[in-house]
Design a protein around this motif. Structure first.
Motif, PDB file in Angstrom:
ATOM      1  N   GLU A 139       0.805  -1.224   0.000  1.00  0.00           N
ATOM      2  CA  GLU A 139       0.000   0.000   0.000  1.00  0.00           C
ATOM      3  C   GLU A 139       0.834   1.268   0.000  1.00  0.00           C
ATOM      4  O   GLU A 139       0.350   2.350  -0.298  1.00  0.00           O
ATOM      5  CB  GLU A 139      -0.940   0.020   1.217  1.00  0.00           C
ATOM      6  N   ASN A 140       2.130   1.171   0.341  1.00  0.00           N
ATOM      7  CA  ASN A 140       3.001   2.343   0.339  1.00  0.00           C
ATOM      8  C   ASN A 140       3.348   2.764  -1.083  1.00  0.00           C
ATOM      9  O   ASN A 140       3.157   1.997  -2.021  1.00  0.00           O
ATOM     10  CB  ASN A 140       4.299   2.036   1.095  1.00  0.00           C
ATOM     11  N   PRO A 141       3.878   3.980  -1.258  1.00  0.00           N
ATOM     12  CA  PRO A 141       4.334   4.378  -2.599  1.00  0.00           C
ATOM     13  C   PRO A 141       5.450   3.446  -3.087  1.00  0.00           C
ATOM     14  O   PRO A 141       6.229   2.924  -2.279  1.00  0.00           O
ATOM     15  CB  PRO A 141       4.870   5.792  -2.400  1.00  0.00           C
ATOM     16  N   LEU A 142       5.511   3.262  -4.408  1.00  0.00           N
ATOM     17  CA  LEU A 142       6.481   2.331  -5.007  1.00  0.00           C
ATOM     18  C   LEU A 142       7.922   2.738  -4.687  1.00  0.00           C
ATOM     19  O   LEU A 142       8.318   3.894  -4.841  1.00  0.00           O
ATOM     20  CB  LEU A 142       6.283   2.300  -6.535  1.00  0.00           C
ATOM     21  N   GLN A 143       8.672   1.741  -4.246  1.00  0.00           N
ATOM     22  CA  GLN A 143      10.098   1.944  -3.988  1.00  0.00           C
ATOM     23  C   GLN A 143      10.778   0.621  -4.370  1.00  0.00           C
ATOM     24  O   GLN A 143      10.601  -0.391  -3.687  1.00  0.00           O
ATOM     25  CB  GLN A 143      10.326   2.272  -2.504  1.00  0.00           C
ATOM     26  N   ALA A 144      11.490   0.622  -5.502  1.00  0.00           N
ATOM     27  CA  ALA A 144      12.095  -0.633  -5.979  1.00  0.00           C
ATOM     28  C   ALA A 144      13.561  -0.400  -6.293  1.00  0.00           C
ATOM     29  O   ALA A 144      13.942   0.650  -6.810  1.00  0.00           O
ATOM     30  CB  ALA A 144      11.361  -1.126  -7.225  1.00  0.00           C
ATOM     31  N   LEU A 145      14.372  -1.401  -5.968  1.00  0.00           N
ATOM     32  CA  LEU A 145      15.815  -1.289  -6.177  1.00  0.00           C
ATOM     33  C   LEU A 145      16.219  -1.986  -7.483  1.00  0.00           C
ATOM     34  O   LEU A 145      15.869  -3.151  -7.701  1.00  0.00           O
ATOM     35  CB  LEU A 145      16.559  -1.966  -5.015  1.00  0.00           C
ATOM     36  N   ILE A 146      16.933  -1.254  -8.324  1.00  0.00           N
ATOM     37  CA  ILE A 146      17.452  -1.884  -9.551  1.00  0.00           C
ATOM     38  C   ILE A 146      18.736  -2.606  -9.191  1.00  0.00           C
ATOM     39  O   ILE A 146      19.687  -1.986  -8.709  1.00  0.00           O
ATOM     40  CB  ILE A 146      17.769  -0.836 -10.635  1.00  0.00           C
ATOM     41  N   PHE A 147      18.777  -3.921  -9.394  1.00  0.00           N
ATOM     42  CA  PHE A 147      20.034  -4.602  -9.109  1.00  0.00           C
ATOM     43  C   PHE A 147      20.717  -5.115 -10.368  1.00  0.00           C
ATOM     44  O   PHE A 147      21.832  -5.598 -10.328  1.00  0.00           O
ATOM     45  CB  PHE A 147      19.872  -5.709  -8.061  1.00  0.00           C
ATOM     46  N   VAL A 202      22.395   0.497 -12.122  1.00  0.00           N
ATOM     47  CA  VAL A 202      22.298  -0.449 -11.021  1.00  0.00           C
ATOM     48  C   VAL A 202      22.415   0.324  -9.708  1.00  0.00           C
ATOM     49  O   VAL A 202      23.286   1.177  -9.560  1.00  0.00           O
ATOM     50  CB  VAL A 202      23.398  -1.514 -11.138  1.00  0.00           C
ATOM     51  N   GLY A 203      21.519   0.054  -8.774  1.00  0.00           N
ATOM     52  CA  GLY A 203      21.540   0.740  -7.481  1.00  0.00           C
ATOM     53  C   GLY A 203      20.526   1.867  -7.396  1.00  0.00           C
ATOM     54  O   GLY A 203      20.234   2.373  -6.313  1.00  0.00           O
ATOM     55  N   ASP A 204      19.994   2.256  -8.543  1.00  0.00           N
ATOM     56  CA  ASP A 204      19.014   3.340  -8.556  1.00  0.00           C
ATOM     57  C   ASP A 204      17.672   2.831  -8.000  1.00  0.00           C
ATOM     58  O   ASP A 204      17.427   1.633  -7.916  1.00  0.00           O
ATOM     59  CB  ASP A 204      18.833   3.853  -9.999  1.00  0.00           C
ATOM     60  N   THR A 205      16.823   3.765  -7.612  1.00  0.00           N
ATOM     61  CA  THR A 205      15.521   3.425  -7.074  1.00  0.00           C
ATOM     62  C   THR A 205      14.438   3.772  -8.090  1.00  0.00           C
ATOM     63  O   THR A 205      14.447   4.867  -8.661  1.00  0.00           O
ATOM     64  CB  THR A 205      15.258   4.232  -5.783  1.00  0.00           C
ATOM     65  N   VAL A 206      13.539   2.812  -8.310  1.00  0.00           N
ATOM     66  CA  VAL A 206      12.407   3.057  -9.210  1.00  0.00           C
ATOM     67  C   VAL A 206      11.196   3.435  -8.347  1.00  0.00           C
ATOM     68  O   VAL A 206      10.922   2.768  -7.346  1.00  0.00           O
ATOM     69  CB  VAL A 206      12.059   1.783 -10.011  1.00  0.00           C
ATOM     70  N   THR A 207      10.513   4.473  -8.739  1.00  0.00           N
ATOM     71  CA  THR A 207       9.300   4.825  -7.987  1.00  0.00           C
ATOM     72  C   THR A 207       8.182   5.192  -8.960  1.00  0.00           C
ATOM     73  O   THR A 207       8.399   5.237 -10.176  1.00  0.00           O
ATOM     74  CB  THR A 207       9.578   5.963  -6.978  1.00  0.00           C
ATOM     75  N   LEU A 231      16.201   4.605  -2.037  1.00  0.00           N
ATOM     76  CA  LEU A 231      16.888   3.624  -1.198  1.00  0.00           C
ATOM     77  C   LEU A 231      18.353   4.029  -1.087  1.00  0.00           C
ATOM     78  O   LEU A 231      18.912   4.628  -2.002  1.00  0.00           O
ATOM     79  CB  LEU A 231      16.771   2.226  -1.830  1.00  0.00           C
ATOM     80  N   PRO A 232      18.989   3.713   0.031  1.00  0.00           N
ATOM     81  CA  PRO A 232      20.371   4.162   0.214  1.00  0.00           C
ATOM     82  C   PRO A 232      21.354   3.335  -0.632  1.00  0.00           C
ATOM     83  O   PRO A 232      21.010   2.263  -1.118  1.00  0.00           O
ATOM     84  CB  PRO A 232      20.616   3.911   1.707  1.00  0.00           C
ATOM     85  N   GLY A 233      22.551   3.847  -0.788  1.00  0.00           N
ATOM     86  CA  GLY A 233      23.653   3.024  -1.311  1.00  0.00           C
ATOM     87  C   GLY A 233      23.950   3.205  -2.775  1.00  0.00           C
ATOM     88  O   GLY A 233      24.879   2.595  -3.293  1.00  0.00           O
ATOM     89  N   TYR A 234      23.183   4.091  -3.458  1.00  0.00           N
ATOM     90  CA  TYR A 234      23.475   4.218  -4.881  1.00  0.00           C
ATOM     91  C   TYR A 234      24.802   4.914  -5.104  1.00  0.00           C
ATOM     92  O   TYR A 234      25.112   5.893  -4.439  1.00  0.00           O
ATOM     93  CB  TYR A 234      22.374   5.021  -5.580  1.00  0.00           C
ATOM     94  N   LYS A 235      25.605   4.384  -5.990  1.00  0.00           N
ATOM     95  CA  LYS A 235      26.768   5.155  -6.407  1.00  0.00           C
ATOM     96  C   LYS A 235      27.026   4.916  -7.885  1.00  0.00           C
ATOM     97  O   LYS A 235      26.652   3.877  -8.430  1.00  0.00           O
ATOM     98  CB  LYS A 235      27.983   4.844  -5.533  1.00  0.00           C
ATOM     99  N   LYS A 236      27.626   5.895  -8.493  1.00  0.00           N
ATOM    100  CA  LYS A 236      27.921   5.788  -9.907  1.00  0.00           C
ATOM    101  C   LYS A 236      29.167   4.914 -10.030  1.00  0.00           C
ATOM    102  O   LYS A 236      30.143   5.124  -9.321  1.00  0.00           O
ATOM    103  CB  LYS A 236      28.195   7.187 -10.460  1.00  0.00           C
ATOM    104  N   VAL A 237      29.114   3.901 -10.901  1.00  0.00           N
ATOM    105  CA  VAL A 237      30.318   3.070 -11.049  1.00  0.00           C
ATOM    106  C   VAL A 237      31.304   3.755 -11.977  1.00  0.00           C
ATOM    107  O   VAL A 237      30.937   4.274 -13.027  1.00  0.00           O
ATOM    108  CB  VAL A 237      30.041   1.668 -11.625  1.00  0.00           C
ATOM    109  N   ASN A 238      32.547   3.757 -11.546  1.00  0.00           N
ATOM    110  CA  ASN A 238      33.589   4.359 -12.365  1.00  0.00           C
ATOM    111  C   ASN A 238      34.582   3.303 -12.826  1.00  0.00           C
ATOM    112  O   ASN A 238      34.914   2.398 -12.087  1.00  0.00           O
ATOM    113  CB  ASN A 238      34.339   5.414 -11.552  1.00  0.00           C
ATOM    114  N   SER A 239      35.045   3.471 -14.030  1.00  0.00           N
ATOM    115  CA  SER A 239      36.052   2.556 -14.542  1.00  0.00           C
ATOM    116  C   SER A 239      37.350   2.781 -13.796  1.00  0.00           C
ATOM    117  O   SER A 239      37.687   3.900 -13.440  1.00  0.00           O
ATOM    118  CB  SER A 239      36.276   2.809 -16.025  1.00  0.00           C
TER     119      SER A 239
END
Lengths: 604, 393
Positions: A193-201, A276-281, A291-299
């Protein structure tokens, strides 16, 4: 589908040190739950790239949903998320873990805890996962399950005495693991019932469906027609389809709700939009915060990639474009080399990632590549205050313009049995390591901590580690930051001509040694020509090492093969064929593999 | 009438030499007889195709064809004469190894119409002969040579090998001079090539150094090294000098002859004349189609005896490009090189047009000379494989 009882869902992953049997256990779980008959089971179902199976590693995270009827008579839905096992893909691992509620820790009954066991367990615990251990390979003659159990309790502090004792390979003890999943891994929390919060893995590009986003629904629900928003990248799209993962196939369903693991397609054209790591709402009713923990991956590692046949440049560009659709961590930009022509400077997560991309380009896109020595990003501070991030050694400014340079440094942990502490310390010392300390895990094993320059470990550190510890040492690292360092550009001259594609940045103190080894190696790789070829290594115009390729061997007085001309022609063709895989530099022909083989310089 | 060369393969020997990777093996009397009968059958059946042709050379090679009896050799020659029409003075060669010939057999050969004999001496040092796994001694060679003259052979070739393990230039040249003193009409001198699948390869590998773990005792003392590149080169250069001083002309990379005694059959290969091969594994080229017989004895005999199936394998119609490649890499083996007018009359295109760029490059590197004919320079001859490979597409 919306009638799924959240308490009957178990989202978990399997963590292990490489080769401890993670993928094999995943296979057994899938097989036992009757998803596939053993006839249909191709070994290691989840590793579905050919390359993954051959190398026995997992590159992309894979997910499968299975139904298990437990001893309590209830049916449970298991979402098994297989994670990449290599240190290059640490970030992917951490995102996969974030999609789970629990983890199975697989430990080899003969080898016990290794560096990646620890790294992965700590990662799992950091994500608040409930972890339970499984002792694998108990049927090995060298298995010491009790010792391993004690070790797990002592070192990690996990209850291990009742850990399932299994042999994934031979299907022993799998039932026990399945029951443990039901009992020890918690059901997901969150409310539909809460607003959508999904983690892209993870995400992948499919030429029919567009980008397919793999996600864990933490809160709320999503179905066809929902307007979704990727919170970090800001991309918006309308959901076309949702579903879950059958082995090797996508099974559409009505709706995904809190606690579920599944996929979303939304006619997104670029995987970069679905980091990857982004949140879908839900764009219309967004959740309060991502959601916490997202970071941009760097080469971290860069090298030049060139088509062996210059005319294939557009093919290489197309292939990189396609690969990037499925691999957001791959970066590339065009560059040119005097020696190699037109190509790309490509960025990777690590050397394994580099090798995998290279192999995929060669196999899946049928390209013949020349790869230059991999390097890291150096920071060059110029006298005028400007700072350059250097990925290609040939772009190094004139030394007179440089104030100082910095290189990336990592914190490395090496787990090793005590008898090999000496050789491993010696290796780390040779690679300019700074000793930070050592912890004894138990009497016979220690964890060595070093600070190491990244450019010292991207070449052959892993191979050297294995060979100097007879395979017993294991290794893990993460980036610490940048430090000032005395770096120089080492140039290689072949027949007195500088070959830009062979230049690399090296610490001033190792320049002589590396130069000497490069020359020796190139001497073996470059075939004899009509003339003598000097191979020289130089720093700032000063020659520091030299080898010579002698002039061509005489094939005089060759025997005549009578009427068997075909045989003679085959011999000549072999000679000619060798030449096709050569690069012309000045009047010297250099085999393509020479550019890559010079990386393996450890001779112990 | 069109001319054709005939090659007959006899895959038998007394014992396989340690360096040999030819199609050859020891066999009993019964197997030899069955093979001769098969061979005769093949010749009878196939010769129908060659009614338009006139045979101007025959080469009976092996193996060691002289392990056959005089009577078998005669039947073989009779079979050829029945199947083919011959020119006025055909060159008919048989390969022979010392230790497998006596005066009776040699006379049978002469009577059967064989007029050239190629004797595999290889070396005039008993130590080296033992090392090579030859079944004969220097003494046996000298005897065989004398018997061949006695039987009436006026055209004799002697095969010699250089770059043998432990061999020194002086010793090698000494043997060569002793051969010159015998005054054979033709001498073939080539280097030992260590071929994969031979005991020599097991012993010395590609590197030319005796491998670790190889017992040094056999057959006498196995030398630790093959001669170095420099020594081999010296032997090669001196071979030319010594033979030319002895009245022999180098007409091909490793073949030397007194004027008028160049081997017609082999020249046929290098000038791309038609030839028909009979027997196990024998190669043929007729009208720019190449093929090879099966190298599997059972299969070969079954095809021939039962008349089912085809012993011919690897049939290949040569494209114009392939013909040009062969024209060059075969023609360049000859000292006289490749004639521009010959190229033009073969292909209707000028040599410059097709290979001008390659020839220009190789001339620039000092490997070829250009003129009415294109030839290898002495330097080009040194590294002929490199030069020839340049002519492939």
């Amino acid at each position: 589908m919306s009638g799924i009882d959240q308490s009957k869902i178990r989202n978990f992953c399997i963590v292990a040190h490489i080769d401890h049997g993670k993928s094999t256990l995943a296979d057994r779980i899938i097989e036992k739950t009757g998803l596939l008959t053993s006839r249909e089971m191709q070994s290691q179902v989840l590793d579905n790239m050919d390359l993954e199976r051959e190398r026995g590693i997992t590159i992309k995270a894979q997910t499968v949903r299975i139904i298990y009827r437990a001893n309590d008579g209830e049916e449970y839905i298991f979402n098994l998320i297989d994670t990449p096992g290599h240190v290059d893909f640490n970030y992917e691992v951490s995102r996969s873990l974030a999609a789970c509620d629990g983890a199975i820790l697989v430990v080899d009954a003969a080898q016990g805890i290794e560096a990646q066991t620890l790294a992965n367990v700590y990662l799992a615990l950091d994500h608040d996962l409930d972890v339970f251990p499984v002792i694998n390979k108990i049927d090995l003659p060298s298995a010491q399950p009790q010792w391993v159990k004690d070790e797990i309790e002592d070192v990690i502090g996990l209850e291990a005495q009742d850990a399932p004792m299994i042999s994934a390979k031979n299907g022993i003890g799998i039932e026990e693991v399945l029951e443990a999943i039901v009992k020890k891994i918690p059901a997901p929390s969150g409310s539909p019932e809460n607003p959508l919060q999904a983690l892209i893995f993870d995400s992948l590009y499919d030429s029919y469906k567009g980008v397919i986003v793999f996600c864990r629904i933490k809160e709320g629900r999503v179905k066809k027609g929902t307007q979704i928003l990727m919170m970090a990248t800001g991309a918006k799209a309308e959901v076309v389809e949702v579903g879950y993962f059958g082995p090797g196939q996508f099974i559409p369903c009505e709706e995904l709700s809190a606690g579920m693991v599944g996929y979303i397609t939304a006619s997104i054209k670029n995987v970069r939009d679905t980091a990857v790591g982004d949140t879908v709402t839900d764009a219309a009713h967004p959740c309060a915060e991502p959601l916490p923990g997202y970071k941009k991956v760097n080469s971290m590692v860069f090298c030049g990639m060139y088509p062996a046949d210059g005319a294939k440049y557009p093919d290489l560009r197309d292939a990189l474009e396609k690969l990037q659709l499925n691999d957001a961590a791959l970066q590339y930009e065009p560059e040119t080399s005097v020696a190699l022509g037109f190509g790309f400077r490509c960025g990777f997560l690590g050397l394994l990632h580099l090798e995998i991309i290279q192999e995929r380009l060669e196999r899946e896109y049928n390209l013949d590549l020349v790869t230059t020595a991999p390097g890291v990003i150096y920071r060059v501070y110029k006298n005028n205050g400007e700072m350059i991030e250097l990925t290609n050694p040939t772009n190094l400014p004139d030394p007179s313009e440089i104030a100082y340079m910095e290189e990336p440094v990592v914190n490395a942990e090496v787990m090793v049995t005590t008898e090999f502490i000496g050789p491993i310390m010696e290796l780390c010392q040779e690679r300019r390591g700074r000793y930070l300390g050592m912890e004894y895990m138990e009497e016979t094993r220690a964890l060595l901590k070093y600070e190491l320059p990244l450019n010292e470990i991207i070449y052959d550190f892993f191979d050297a580690l294995k060979s100097r510890s007879r395979g017993y040492a294991s290794f893990d690292y993460d980036l610490k930051g940048y430090e000032e360092s005395k770096l120089v550009k080492l140039d290689i001259l072949i027949n007195r001509e500088e070959v830009d594609a062979l230049s690399f940045i090296v610490h001033a103190d190792s320049a002589y040694e590396r130069g000497r080894k490069m020359c020796e190696k190139l001497k073996d790789e470059i075939p004899r020509h009509l003339f003598e070829i000097p191979i020289q290594a130089a720093v700032g115009g000063k020659i520091i090492a030299r080898e010579t390729v002698k002039a061509m061997r005489k094939d005089v007085l060759a025997k005549c093969y009578g009427g068997d001309i075909t045989r003679k022609k085959k011999l000549l063709e072999k000679q000619k064929e060798g030449k096709k895989r050569m690069r012309q530099i000045g009047n010297v022909e250099i085999p393509q593999k020479a550019f890559m083989s010079v990386l393996k310089l450890d001779d112990k | 009438m069109k001319k054709i060369g005939i090659y007959i393969h006899v895959p038998f020997c007394v014992r396989k030499c340690f360096y040999c990777d030819f199609l050859s093996f020891p066999a009993g009397e019964e197997a030899r007889e069955r093979y001769i009968n098969g061979l005769l059958r093949e010749i009878r059946k196939e010769s129908v195709r060659y009614k338009e042709y006139e045979a101007d050379s025959v080469f009976i090679g092996g193996g060691t064809p002289t392990v056959l009896s005089g009577e078998q050799i005669r039947r073989l020659m009779d079979g050829l004469k029945d199947g083919f029409s011959f020119g006025r003075e055909p060159e008919v060669t048989i390969e022979a190894n010392p230790g497998t010939v006596d005066i009776g057999k040699l006379e049978s050969c002469r009577e059967a119409g064989i007029n050239r004999i190629s004797i595999g001496a290889q070396s005039l040092s008993d130590k080296e002969l033992a090392l090579l796994g030859r079944v004969h001694s220097t003494e046996d060679f000298l005897e065989a040579y004398g018997l061949a003259r006695k039987a009436g052979f006026r055209n004799i070739n002697v095969d010699m090998m250089a770059a043998l393990p432990g061999q020194r230039t002086e010793g090698y040249l000494d043997g060569l001079k002793r051969v010159i003193d015998l005054e054979p009409e033709h001498i073939s001198a080539y280097s030992l090539i260590v071929e994969e699948g031979t005991p020599f390869h097991d012993w010395y590998g590609e590197e030319g150094k005796r491998r670790k773990g190889i017992p040094a005792h056999f057959p006498s003392q196995l030398p630790s090294h093959l001669p170095s590149e420099e020594e081999e080169r010296e032997m090669y250069e001196k071979t030319g000098e010594v033979l030319e001083a002895g009245g022999y002309d180098r007409y091909e990379i490793s073949n030397y002859a007194k004027p008028g005694y160049e081997c017609r059959h082999n020249i046929g290969y290098w000038q791309r004349h038609d030839y028909a091969g009979f027997g196990l594994g024998a190669a043929s080229m007729v009208d720019n189609v190449r093929w090879k017989n099966s190298a599997d004895m059972e299969k070969y005999l079954r095809c021939i005896e039962d008349g089912f199936g085809d012993a011919k394998e690897e049939q290949c119609v040569l494209s114009i490009k392939e013909q040009m490649e062969e024209f060059m890499f075969l023609g360049l083996r000859m000292t006289e090189g490749v004639g521009k007018d010959d190229f033009y009359s073969a292909f209707g295109r000028s040599l410059e047009d097709v290979y001008g760029e390659v020839i220009g490059k190789l001339c620039g590197q000092g490997l070829l000379t250009d003129g009415d004919r294109v030839r290898l320079t002495p330097y080009g001859r040194d590294i002929s494989n490199y030069v020839m490979a340049e002519f492939l597409w």
